[in-house]
Design a protein around this motif. Sequence first.
Motif, PDB file in Angstrom:
ATOM      1  N   ILE A  54     -36.342 -19.487 -16.429  1.00 42.28           N
ATOM      2  CA  ILE A  54     -35.811 -18.335 -15.714  1.00 42.28           C
ATOM      3  C   ILE A  54     -34.393 -18.086 -16.207  1.00 42.28           C
ATOM      4  N   PHE A  55     -34.136 -16.851 -16.634  1.00 38.47           N
ATOM      5  CA  PHE A  55     -32.811 -16.469 -17.142  1.00 38.47           C
ATOM      6  C   PHE A  55     -32.141 -15.504 -16.176  1.00 38.47           C
ATOM      7  N   PHE A  56     -30.825 -15.683 -15.964  1.00 39.18           N
ATOM      8  CA  PHE A  56     -30.058 -14.702 -15.207  1.00 39.18           C
ATOM      9  C   PHE A  56     -28.591 -14.779 -15.608  1.00 39.18           C
ATOM     10  N   GLN A  57     -27.881 -13.728 -15.311  1.00 40.68           N
ATOM     11  CA  GLN A  57     -26.445 -13.651 -15.577  1.00 40.68           C
ATOM     12  C   GLN A  57     -25.706 -13.659 -14.251  1.00 40.68           C
ATOM     13  N   ASN A  62     -24.296 -16.754 -18.837  1.00 38.44           N
ATOM     14  CA  ASN A  62     -25.727 -16.637 -19.144  1.00 38.44           C
ATOM     15  C   ASN A  62     -26.383 -17.969 -18.819  1.00 38.44           C
ATOM     16  N   ILE A  63     -27.350 -17.935 -17.894  1.00 38.48           N
ATOM     17  CA  ILE A  63     -27.867 -19.169 -17.296  1.00 38.48           C
ATOM     18  C   ILE A  63     -29.376 -19.256 -17.457  1.00 38.48           C
ATOM     19  N   LEU A  64     -29.856 -20.462 -17.749  1.00 42.06           N
ATOM     20  CA  LEU A  64     -31.289 -20.758 -17.802  1.00 42.06           C
ATOM     21  C   LEU A  64     -31.628 -21.835 -16.783  1.00 42.06           C
ATOM     22  N   ILE A  65     -32.774 -21.682 -16.142  1.00 44.12           N
ATOM     23  CA  ILE A  65     -33.387 -22.761 -15.372  1.00 44.12           C
ATOM     24  C   ILE A  65     -34.535 -23.310 -16.201  1.00 44.12           C
ATOM     25  N   GLU A  66     -34.411 -24.559 -16.639  1.00 43.50           N
ATOM     26  CA  GLU A  66     -35.380 -25.247 -17.500  1.00 43.50           C
ATOM     27  C   GLU A  66     -35.320 -24.689 -18.930  1.00 43.50           C
ATOM     28  N   LEU A  99     -29.449 -11.058 -26.693  1.00 43.35           N
ATOM     29  CA  LEU A  99     -28.810 -12.363 -26.655  1.00 43.35           C
ATOM     30  C   LEU A  99     -29.474 -13.302 -27.641  1.00 43.35           C
ATOM     31  N   THR A 100     -28.806 -14.406 -27.941  1.00 46.81           N
ATOM     32  CA  THR A 100     -29.365 -15.482 -28.752  1.00 46.81           C
ATOM     33  C   THR A 100     -29.210 -16.789 -27.974  1.00 46.81           C
ATOM     34  N   PRO A 101     -29.872 -17.858 -28.403  1.00 47.25           N
ATOM     35  CA  PRO A 101     -29.659 -19.152 -27.739  1.00 47.25           C
ATOM     36  C   PRO A 101     -28.194 -19.594 -27.727  1.00 47.25           C
ATOM     37  N   ASP A 102     -27.413 -19.166 -28.710  1.00 48.14           N
ATOM     38  CA  ASP A 102     -25.995 -19.527 -28.741  1.00 48.14           C
ATOM     39  C   ASP A 102     -25.206 -18.882 -27.602  1.00 48.14           C
ATOM     40  N   ASP A 103     -25.769 -17.849 -26.981  1.00 48.26           N
ATOM     41  CA  ASP A 103     -25.087 -17.155 -25.896  1.00 48.26           C
ATOM     42  C   ASP A 103     -25.302 -17.810 -24.537  1.00 48.26           C
ATOM     43  N   ILE A 104     -26.195 -18.782 -24.461  1.00 45.65           N
ATOM     44  CA  ILE A 104     -26.464 -19.444 -23.184  1.00 45.65           C
ATOM     45  C   ILE A 104     -25.292 -20.366 -22.835  1.00 45.65           C
ATOM     46  N   ASP A 105     -24.767 -20.182 -21.634  1.00 44.01           N
ATOM     47  CA  ASP A 105     -23.611 -20.961 -21.184  1.00 44.01           C
ATOM     48  C   ASP A 105     -23.988 -22.153 -20.325  1.00 44.01           C
ATOM     49  N   VAL A 106     -25.080 -22.024 -19.556  1.00 45.40           N
ATOM     50  CA  VAL A 106     -25.462 -23.053 -18.590  1.00 45.40           C
ATOM     51  C   VAL A 106     -26.981 -23.216 -18.618  1.00 45.40           C
ATOM     52  N   VAL A 107     -27.451 -24.468 -18.647  1.00 42.23           N
ATOM     53  CA  VAL A 107     -28.872 -24.771 -18.502  1.00 42.23           C
ATOM     54  C   VAL A 107     -29.018 -25.735 -17.330  1.00 42.23           C
ATOM     55  N   LEU A 108     -29.799 -25.333 -16.342  1.00 42.66           N
ATOM     56  CA  LEU A 108     -30.023 -26.157 -15.157  1.00 42.66           C
ATOM     57  C   LEU A 108     -31.350 -26.876 -15.313  1.00 42.66           C
ATOM     58  N   MET A 109     -31.313 -28.178 -15.455  1.00 42.36           N
ATOM     59  CA  MET A 109     -32.518 -28.975 -15.673  1.00 42.36           C
ATOM     60  C   MET A 109     -32.842 -29.745 -14.397  1.00 42.36           C
ATOM     61  N   PHE A 253     -39.090 -18.195  -3.158  1.00 37.69           N
ATOM     62  CA  PHE A 253     -39.425 -19.425  -3.870  1.00 37.69           C
ATOM     63  C   PHE A 253     -39.823 -19.037  -5.289  1.00 37.69           C
ATOM     64  N   THR A 254     -39.134 -19.593  -6.269  1.00 39.47           N
ATOM     65  CA  THR A 254     -39.415 -19.277  -7.666  1.00 39.47           C
ATOM     66  C   THR A 254     -40.146 -20.431  -8.339  1.00 39.47           C
ATOM     67  N   PHE A 255     -40.899 -20.083  -9.408  1.00 42.95           N
ATOM     68  CA  PHE A 255     -41.755 -21.063 -10.083  1.00 42.95           C
ATOM     69  C   PHE A 255     -41.525 -21.065 -11.600  1.00 42.95           C
ATOM     70  N   TYR A 256     -41.583 -22.243 -12.156  1.00 50.31           N
ATOM     71  CA  TYR A 256     -41.552 -22.460 -13.609  1.00 50.31           C
ATOM     72  C   TYR A 256     -42.970 -22.612 -14.158  1.00 50.31           C
ATOM     73  N   HIS A 257     -43.861 -23.205 -13.349  1.00 50.44           N
ATOM     74  CA  HIS A 257     -45.196 -23.558 -13.825  1.00 50.44           C
ATOM     75  C   HIS A 257     -46.311 -22.591 -13.401  1.00 50.44           C
ATOM     76  N   ASP A 258     -46.134 -21.877 -12.324  1.00 49.48           N
ATOM     77  CA  ASP A 258     -47.236 -21.106 -11.740  1.00 49.48           C
ATOM     78  C   ASP A 258     -47.735 -20.044 -12.718  1.00 49.48           C
ATOM     79  N   ALA A 259     -49.044 -20.029 -12.952  1.00 50.31           N
ATOM     80  CA  ALA A 259     -49.648 -19.059 -13.865  1.00 50.31           C
ATOM     81  C   ALA A 259     -50.016 -17.755 -13.170  1.00 50.31           C
ATOM     82  N   ILE A 260     -49.894 -17.708 -11.856  1.00 56.06           N
ATOM     83  CA  ILE A 260     -50.278 -16.525 -11.084  1.00 56.06           C
ATOM     84  C   ILE A 260     -49.047 -15.774 -10.581  1.00 56.06           C
TER      85      ILE A 260
END
Length: 280
Positions: A54-57, A62-66, A99-109, A253-260
């Motif tokens: 999940i990406f958001f600003q 520039n932030i990613l979850i996972e 954007l590119t991967p170099d623009d990502i500032d934060v990754v939340l794992m 509630f947000t999902f990383y895995h849900d296919a639906i």
Amino acid sequence: METLQFGEIKLHWLNGGVTHMDGGAMFGVVPKPLWSKKYPVNEKNQIELRTDPIFFQYEGKNILIESGMGNGKLSDKQLRNYGVNEESNIEQELAKLNLTPDDIDVVLMTHLHFDHACGLTRPNGDAYDSVFKNAKIYTSITEWNEMRNPNVRSKNTYWEMNWKGIESQIQTFQDRIEVLPGLHMIHTGGHSDGHSIIVFEQGDERLVHMADLMPTHAHKNPLWVLAYDDYPMTSIGQKQEWIPKGMTEGAWFTFYHDAIYRAIQFNADGEIVDVVKRNI
């Protein structure tokens, strides 16, 4: 690319790849006649599990979850065993946002199992380079320690190639951390000893990312925990705390895995009142 407007922030789901895992393992002791009514299963008894970051600003970041499944890191045997027939498309997805991967500032794992962490590094000869080389990568100190020193069970999912090359970027925390105003990571344990969830507050609005404590909408029942969970009773306790709390607050509630579903909003009685569906 599905999106969710959360306050003034727009969340984007990026194509990070897919796995197909055994349905029995994903629902633990729950009988198949019950869980198969809630989530589709194929003839191999596998269920589709997306691995879509999940990406958001927010606050100029520039932030990613996972991080997704990555590319070119799994052997043919691993691709087959984990049902991976699609790897990450993160670079192309970010390009759609200029954007590119170099623009990502934060990754939340939330944790560092292979299906969450393979996207952090890329092969470079005999070594591995960071994909998001300018980002701070947040994870709990418990998770980071086990990632580098796995036990006889966890070594099957904590892989050296997913942490070598990012050591200098790691930002750890003990119990909880406010990464940016209103954006919290909270150490829960359960799925792994170092597993965390994400709670995001914007005014009166709430978002809860349960990660692998509730990997799909079909896992809302607190007792429906994974056979992969290292500490299932901890998972149950954390689900009993956070899911009702989120429902009462009208949280997404947000999902990383849900296919639906990408995201679901429940009322206080657990009934679905709004959704963001995945475009198939």
